[in-house]
Scaffold this active site. Sequence first.
Site: not given
Ligand code: NAD
Length: 347
Positions: A79, A176, A178, A180
């Site tokens: 990572k 969250g 975002g 996902v």
């Molecule tokens: P992203 O950055 O698109 O979304 C994260 C969201 O969380 C954002 O909208 C942000 O504003 C919000 N956020 C941040 N801190 C917050 C808080 N304290 N309270 C509420 N909301 C908050 O990220 P993503 O790609 O959607 O990933 C989300 C999680 O899933 C991460 O932990 C990431 O490591 C994990 N993950 C993602 C993937 C992937 O394919 N994208 C795969 C495995 C794991």
Amino acid sequence: EAAKLDAFDNHERVWHGRDEERGLNAIVAIHNTVLGPGLGGTRVWPHETFEAALTDVLRLSRGMTFKSAVAGMDFGGGKALIIANSKTDKTPALLEAYAEMLIALNGQYFTGEDVGFTVADADFLRERTPNVTGTTVGGSGNPSPVTAHGVFLGIKAALKHRGVATLDGVHVAVQGLGSVGWTLCEKLHAEGARLSVTDIDAARMEQAKDAFGATPVALDDILKVNADVFAPCALGGVLSAETIPLLGAKIVAGAANNPLVRHEDARLLMERGVLYAPDYVINAGGLLNVAAELAPGGYDREATMAKVAKIPETLADIFARAEAQKRPTNDVAAEIAFERINAARQR
Ligand code: NAD
């Protein structure tokens, strides 16, 4: 279990890349390459201290080792973390410097998307180094929808374990919205789930209200929502000895990596009667998707989705074993990973 986990605490390699002129301050961590080369996304996050960033990337890369192992993939855990604000600091110059760092690592680490690092960023890097997945050109694109699909199937597996056969009327608290979290909400809403949501971006909550009839909840209150499922989809470190007593839901199943502050916190969840879907099992969809790009013959969507469809089976097996042996689910998941890595080590 703690002793066995400690044996997996050592990382093989950690690099620190700095280029003050171009604003790069990055750490690449390779945890374990027994099963294959290190694969895992790049996170861009403005950690306040270097130590906090290091802790984050070490935990994340370690999680990738477990994720690959449980999903039956021939990759190791890696990572990267760029200490920067993805909205204000992520300039082409910074990405250029990061690409040079990846080139210098000469294939020891393959990267892709994570929080703060987009498909456009992956495409930018891919023009400069081959060790980038999740690209639009010659790649599989954004892994997030595939991650969301796996999490969606995993939530259903957890509900099924608890005797709930349909999502209709099931209440899910999503932290969250975002890449996902949003797609997950779409899927849950389409099958009749009721949603409570939160995000540091208030506009996102308003959009979820309009799109899914979701109830916006204050940041600190999402844990307390008396929902059936709590789905952490923001950052890690949300469940601890301090916060677990506040939890309103009886199932924790979401996308966030490292939602538990400590591995042992899963025992506290178990003692409260909360079913925990281990993060690296339920959120493996994105990794399965990007890893498929590196397979001989290239990306095959159908074969990838067939692997993602196995996530609920793996979870069901973990839930059943954990219950029968009265152990936390993440102990059972870690054991599956250890067995695979140790068997490969002895070959
Ligand atoms: P992203 O950055 O698109 O979304 C994260 C969201 O969380 C954002 O909208 C942000 O504003 C919000 N956020 C941040 N801190 C917050 C808080 N304290 N309270 C509420 N909301 C908050 O990220 P993503 O790609 O959607 O990933 C989300 C999680 O899933 C991460 O932990 C990431 O490591 C994990 N993950 C993602 C993937 C992937 O394919 N994208 C795969 C495995 C794991």
